[in-house]
Design a protein around this motif. Structure first.
Motif, PDB file in Angstrom:
ATOM      1  N   ASP A 212      19.911  -0.207   3.013  1.00 19.05           N
ATOM      2  CA  ASP A 212      18.880   0.731   2.577  1.00 19.05           C
ATOM      3  C   ASP A 212      18.988   0.974   1.076  1.00 19.05           C
ATOM      4  OD1 ASP A 212      20.864   2.617   2.270  1.00 19.05           O
ATOM      5  OD2 ASP A 212      19.961   4.107   3.578  1.00 19.05           O
ATOM      6  N   ARG A 287      24.580   7.768  15.050  1.00 18.99           N
ATOM      7  CA  ARG A 287      23.163   7.604  15.386  1.00 18.99           C
ATOM      8  C   ARG A 287      22.614   6.406  14.643  1.00 18.99           C
ATOM      9  NH1 ARG A 287      21.534   8.626  10.397  1.00 18.99           N
ATOM     10  NH2 ARG A 287      22.992   9.835   9.173  1.00 18.99           N
ATOM     11  N   ASP A 290      18.146   5.888   9.370  1.00 19.90           N
ATOM     12  CA  ASP A 290      16.744   6.107   9.089  1.00 19.90           C
ATOM     13  C   ASP A 290      16.589   5.981   7.575  1.00 19.90           C
ATOM     14  OD1 ASP A 290      14.129   6.823   9.152  1.00 19.90           O
ATOM     15  OD2 ASP A 290      14.427   8.770  10.088  1.00 19.90           O
ATOM     16  N   GLU A 292      16.836   2.468   8.275  1.00 17.65           N
ATOM     17  CA  GLU A 292      17.271   1.143   8.741  1.00 17.65           C
ATOM     18  C   GLU A 292      16.738   0.788  10.135  1.00 17.65           C
ATOM     19  OE1 GLU A 292      19.201   3.475   7.344  1.00 17.65           O
ATOM     20  OE2 GLU A 292      21.035   2.631   6.507  1.00 17.65           O
TER      21      GLU A 292
END
Ligand code: AMP
Ligand code: GLY
Length: 423
Positions: A212, A287, A290, A292
């Motif tokens: 990212d 988790r 985000d 990715e």
């Protein structure tokens, strides 16, 4: 089967989109969801951290599988509570979620199992923390122990900056209880990448590589954000490096957690720093990443639902995932001013035109529906994600989508994926 996805950001829109393609699934609910998710699932007005209300809903609707997107409900123990009620749920339990919820916990785990990472010490005493910084010198990295919405890490270029960070965290308690203790660690140089693996607590199933772009502006300038864009695959993660990451980081982490009596199941996110072909851990998350998740799940060909179920049941046998032989690039459209203050409720145009573009998905993050119009509501608003035969094609596809979407003061980076091209 009926699936409940907990959360309402770009990551959850992507999960819902992927889960909706499974022939096993009849109905999807999402709590709280967002206007993009509402096109694929029934959104229910329950916040992601209202665990008791979520439990009542899941029991009443006889949900077969709950998939938890964000870290906060995980660290609050949503998985333990659902499991006790006899529900199947994807994600780590409260004890295992400490891998993200406490930097001290994760650093101690890495030290115990010789997992490569930056040298560090933890402090709950302010004076000792300051003395350590003086002794080590700069650059140095200061981290609040607990969750701080992605803001608890200060990469300090001078001793004074580092000490100011310790003052803010420990004396002024800018992150509340999350700053009762700090981890101070060695500055690592290199290229960052994100590595994800599904796990049932024993077996692992690695995903494709991704990277990212954390800084808000082009050329990696400006403050850190949750992520301004991502792409997959990441050329920095060669096949050889992939194997090194699995053998020296992912497997010992999962084995160590099990040995310590808190087996980790769900998806493990390892943030890496890569230097001279050697990976070291920057952090773990409990988790999906985000943004990715957006390029990764667009590239995933296999049905995700059997994998989620197998992780939740402790029966992960699958040893590979089928991927589309394509690259994917996600460009985040953010509100102008993010990650600081920004104006909200500005109407967004062009979503209908973007929807007509083939191999392009616009995942909603911080949007809302107001008087029949889609408006911006959060910092990161949309994840415009394109597929292409090459990274270049995927970049062109994503930016073709970006070009037709507009609102007042929209901000995005123009160089997402450029790092992959430069290799
Ligand atoms: P984290 O929340 O731990 O991912 O940290 C946020 C960002 O801070 C990371 O993505 C890195 O860019 C940076 N960072 C964290 N730890 C270090 C370190 N030890 N050395 C250099 N940069 C770091
Ligand atoms: N993209 C960074 C994160 O999900 O934390």
């Amino acid at each position: 089967m009926k699936v409940l996805v907990v959360g309402g950001g770009g990551r959850e829109h992507t999960l819902v989109w992927k889960i909706a393609q499974s022939p096993l699934v009849e109905q999807i609910y999402c709590a709280p969801g967002n206007p993009g998710i509402a096109e694929l699932a029934e959104c229910v007005h329950i916040g992601a951290d209202e665990i008791d209300t979520l439990l009542d809903f899941a029991l009443a609707e006889k949900i077969d599988l709950t998939v938890v997107g964000p870290e906060v409900p995980l660290t609050m123990g949503i998985v333990d509570i659902f499991q006790t009620a006899g529900l199947e749920v994807f994600g780590p339990d409260k004890a295992a979620a400490q891998i993200e919820g406490s930097k001290r916990f994760s650093k101690d785990l890495m030290a115990r199992y010789n997992i490569p990472t930056a040298a560090y010490q933890s402090f709950s005493d302010h004076a000792q923390a300051v003395a350590y910084i003086r002794e080590q010198g700069a650059p140095i990295v200061v981290k609040a122990d607990g969750l701080a919405a992605g803001k608890g890490v200060i990469v300090a270029m001078t001793e004074d900056q580092a000490i100011a960070a310790v003052d803010d965290i420990m004396l002024d308690q800018v992150f509340g209880d999350a700053g009762a203790s700090v981890v101070i660690e060695e500055f690592m140089d290199g290229e960052e990448a994100s590595f994800f693996a599904f796990t049932d607590g024993k077996n692992i199933l690695p995903l494709a590589s991704s990277q990212d772009h954390k800084r808000v502006n082009d050329n990696d300038e400006g403050p850190n954000t949750g992520g301004m864009g991502a792409y997959s695959p990441a050329p920095v993660v060669t096949a050889e490096l992939h194997q090194i990451i699995v053998d020296t980081i992912v497997k010992p982490t999962i084995k160590g957690m099990a040995q310590d009596g808190c087996p980790y199941s769900g998806i493990l996110y390892v943030g890496l720093m890569i230097k001279d072909g050697k990976p070291r851990v920057v952090e773990y998350n409990a988790r999906f990443g985000d943004p990715e998740a957006q390029p990764l799940l667009m590239r995933m060909k296999s049905d995700i639902v059997p994998v989620l179920q197998a992780c939740a049941r402790g029966e992960l046998q699958q040893d590979s995932i089928d991927w589309h032989d394509k690259a994917a690039v996600c460009v985040v459209l953010a509100s102008g001013g993010y990650p600081a203050v920004y104006e909200k409720n500005l109407p967004i145009s062009g979503l209908d035109r973007a929807a007509e573009i083939e191999d392009l998905m616009v995942f909603h993050a911080g949007t809302a529906l107001k008087d029949g119009l889609i408006v911006n509501q959060g910092g990161r608003v949309l994840g415009v994600t394109g597929l292409g035969d090459t990274v270049r094609d995927a970049i062109d596809k994503a930016y073709a989508g970006v070009k037709v979407i507009h609102w007042d003061k929209v901000h995005y980076r123009h160089d997402i994926g450029a790092r992959a091209l430069n290799r």
